[in-house]
Scaffold this active site. Structure first.
Site, PDB file in Angstrom:
ATOM      1  N   TYR A   1       0.838  -1.201   0.000  1.00 25.82           N
ATOM      2  CA  TYR A   1       0.000   0.000   0.000  1.00 25.82           C
ATOM      3  C   TYR A   1       0.871   1.248   0.000  1.00 25.82           C
ATOM      4  O   TYR A   1       1.999   1.255   0.478  1.00 25.82           O
ATOM      5  CB  TYR A   1      -0.975   0.000   1.178  1.00 25.82           C
ATOM      6  N   CYS A   2       0.303   2.297  -0.609  1.00 30.42           N
ATOM      7  CA  CYS A   2       0.913   3.622  -0.569  1.00 30.42           C
ATOM      8  C   CYS A   2      -0.181   4.597  -0.143  1.00 30.42           C
ATOM      9  O   CYS A   2      -1.139   4.190   0.518  1.00 30.42           O
ATOM     10  CB  CYS A   2       1.507   3.992  -1.931  1.00 30.42           C
ATOM     11  N   GLN A   3      -0.068   5.859  -0.503  1.00 29.86           N
ATOM     12  CA  GLN A   3      -1.063   6.827  -0.052  1.00 29.86           C
ATOM     13  C   GLN A   3      -2.383   6.683  -0.812  1.00 29.86           C
ATOM     14  O   GLN A   3      -3.448   6.685  -0.210  1.00 29.86           O
ATOM     15  CB  GLN A   3      -0.531   8.256  -0.196  1.00 29.86           C
TER      16      GLN A   3
END
Length: 567
Positions: A531-533
């Site tokens: 996951y990222c932003q």
């Protein structure tokens, strides 16, 4: 000469009357309205209460005199139709000003009675400080209570369109406001994770938002002593009409100076039922695609009828002005022998919640699940226009589509700019039968102040097609908290972002730009959940890992979706 009687004005009835006159100069058209106003902007009522619409007269769109002058329609306000005599093809009308009754014959009859606010049988609900909002007199009574009772605290029950608009209007007047909503979210046309953006906005504005909370009972507490300046008493907090003590479903009590009931509406069907017309399973008047009831000489339109849902084909109740206006026009066409058919309701809608706009079209997840329709979903969060041009705001966008065909099932968007544009485009795309593959090729306007070279909709379509082609394996926000021992959570954001914006517990942090050099730190015998932003860097990381033999999934919508789903 055709004689047309119309019961009810506002959206559907007034549209039908105007269209009928444009089609025929010879027809006799009579419109009955039991209230004072035949055509008014009911969607604008909360905005006059809050002061955005300063002139009350702006809400009155047509008067009996103006309707007569422009369309030669005989408008009879304060005249209530009490009975439909189908065999005689006549109606019985009561003049509410003098109490007299009379009959009026018809060749064709149109029912446009609308919908009435739902007021549940809560003990104590019938009191002078409790209001609902349907028409101009309701609005006037609310304004009178605010002024007369020096309302300092108000409670709104219901987090739908009217409830949210009233909440904002009261806040705008400087009134402390509590919003009670029985469901786990406001704005039920959108899904819970998208409603989280609205929850944050509402609470940031100082509203006392109480979800999963119902109103159980109301106690009216009349004022027993009126403070007086002459007696040297403090009159700043004087409430001449008293207070209300509210009992809530969680056992708490709440003291308030005014109560607004906005939990929804129900179709007005009493006339239709009494006349023996077919009523649908959902409680609305049943019509065919030409807006005819079970009696071919009687048409019905607007909030009182059941519509065909555009996506499912099933019957639905969607009390919106757009469908009512279109149905009124089509019914008038068909009265004169045309063959216009109503093409179904998508439920396209938008609501202003302080600085946010929240909009949707088509179905949400809960509705698709109830209809047993298979779907996939994607989320994107990107700028409303070129991010380097001043004023860009994040558009949070959700797209629902059929996994087999790519057919568009629904879309939702939340943000401060460009929300109406995106949902309007999606409503047209859905109506046109487009697929997510075709959405990729939409050519939308672009200049830095207005849009991006890859619009929000294009980007959502790219992600959707990655899923359909197998270029991406997804995981969603509601699965991340239940990972197994065979999965490892990888956060590919920069360390500063974690400190500033939060993170998911238990994640390993390797920034995406370091991943190639540090890939050997990750186990190949586990599935890597990335996951990222917002999901973009996560996809870059996903492709790197998969291309190097790892098994992986990317969190669609990233940490932003995960975070606001819990708000």
């Amino acid at each position: 000469m055709k004689k047309i009687l119309i019961i009810g004005g506002v959206a559907g009835g007034a549209s039908a009357a105007a269209r009928a006159r444009r089609l025929s100069e010879d027809a006799e058209i009579i419109m009955f309205e039991r209230g004072e106003y035949v055509s008014f902007a009911n969607c604008g009522l909360p905005y006059h209460i809050g002061g955005d619409i300063t002139q009350r007269s702006a809400l009155v769109l047509q008067t009996p005199e103006s309707f007569k002058a422009r369309f030669n329609v005989d408008v009879r306000v304060m005249n209530e139709v009490t009975c439909i005599n189908r065999q005689a093809k006549s109606v019985t009308v009561k003049n509410l000003l003098n109490g007299t009754e009379y009959d009026e014959s018809y060749d064709v009859l149109l029912l446009s009675p609308g919908a009435a606010p739902i007021v549940p049988p809560i003990p104590g609900i019938d009191n002078p400080l409790t209001h609902s909002l349907r028409n101009i007199p309701d609005m006037d009574r609310i304004i009178q209570t605010i002024q007369m009772n020096n309302v300092e605290h108000a409670t709104v029950v219901g987090g739908g369109f009217i409830g949210l608009e009233m909440m904002e209007s009261l806040h705008q007047l400087g009134i402390k406001t509590t919003l009670l909503e029985l469901a786990q979210q406001v704005m039920t046309p959108i899904d819970r994770e998208m409603a989280g953006f609205a929850h944050v906005e509402i609470r940031q504005k100082g509203i006392d938002l109480r979800l999963s909370t119902a109103l159980s009972a109301v106690e009216y507490l009349p004022q027993t002593h009126i403070e007086s300046d002459a007696a040297g008493e403090d009159t700043a907090h004087r409430h001449i009409a008293g207070h209300l003590a509210l009992s809530l479903s969680n056992g708490e009590t709440l003291k308030t100076d005014m109560l607004i009931m906005a939990i929804g509406v129900k179709p007005e069907t009493s006339l239709a039922r009494a006349a023996g017309l077919d009523i649908g399973e959902l409680g609305g008047i049943h019509t065919n695609e030409m807006m005819q009831t079970s009696d071919p000489a009687i048409y019905a339109v607007g909030d009182a009828v059941e519509d065909k849902d555009f996506v499912t084909g099933q019957q639905t109740l969607v009390p919106l002005a757009g469908p009512a206006n279109r149905q009124g026009r089509m019914a008038a066409d068909n009265m004169f022998g045309r063959n216009e058919t109503y093409q179904g309701t998508q439920g396209t809608a938008i609501c202003k919640i302080f600085d946010l706009a929240v909009a949707s079209t088509g179905k949400n997840e809960q509705q698709l699940q109830r209809a047993n329709i298979a779907y996939q979903k994607v989320y994107v969060h990107t700028a409303s226009h070129a991010s380097y041009y001043p004023g860009a705001e994040i558009v949070s966008f959700k797209l629902l589509f059929a996994p087999s065909s790519g057919k568009i099932l629904g879309a939702q968007a939340v943000g401060k700019d460009g929300i109406d544009k995106r949902i309007d485009v999606m409503a047209v795309a859905q109506r046109a039968g487009m697929t997510v593959e075709q959405l990729q090729h939409l050519e939308l306007t672009y200049a830095p102040p207005f849009g991006s070279a890859k619009d929000v909709i294009n980007q959502a379509a790219f992600v959707a097609n990655n899923l359909l082609k197998g270029d991406l394996m997804a995981i969603h926000f509601d699965e991340v908290d239940n990972l197994t021992d065979d999965q490892l959570l990888l956060d590919v954001r920069n360390p500063g972002e974690l400190k500033k914006g939060g993170y998911i517990e238990g994640a390993v942090n390797i920034p995406v730009d370091e991943l190639r050099d540090r890939m050997d730190e990750l186990p190949k015998d586990k599935e890597i959940v990335i996951y990222c932003q917002v999901g973009l860097r996560g996809n870059v990381a996903y492709r790197q890992l998969v291309n190097c033999g790892y098994k992986a999934r990317n969190l669609i919508g990233g940490y932003r979706t995960y975070k606001f789903a819990k708000a």
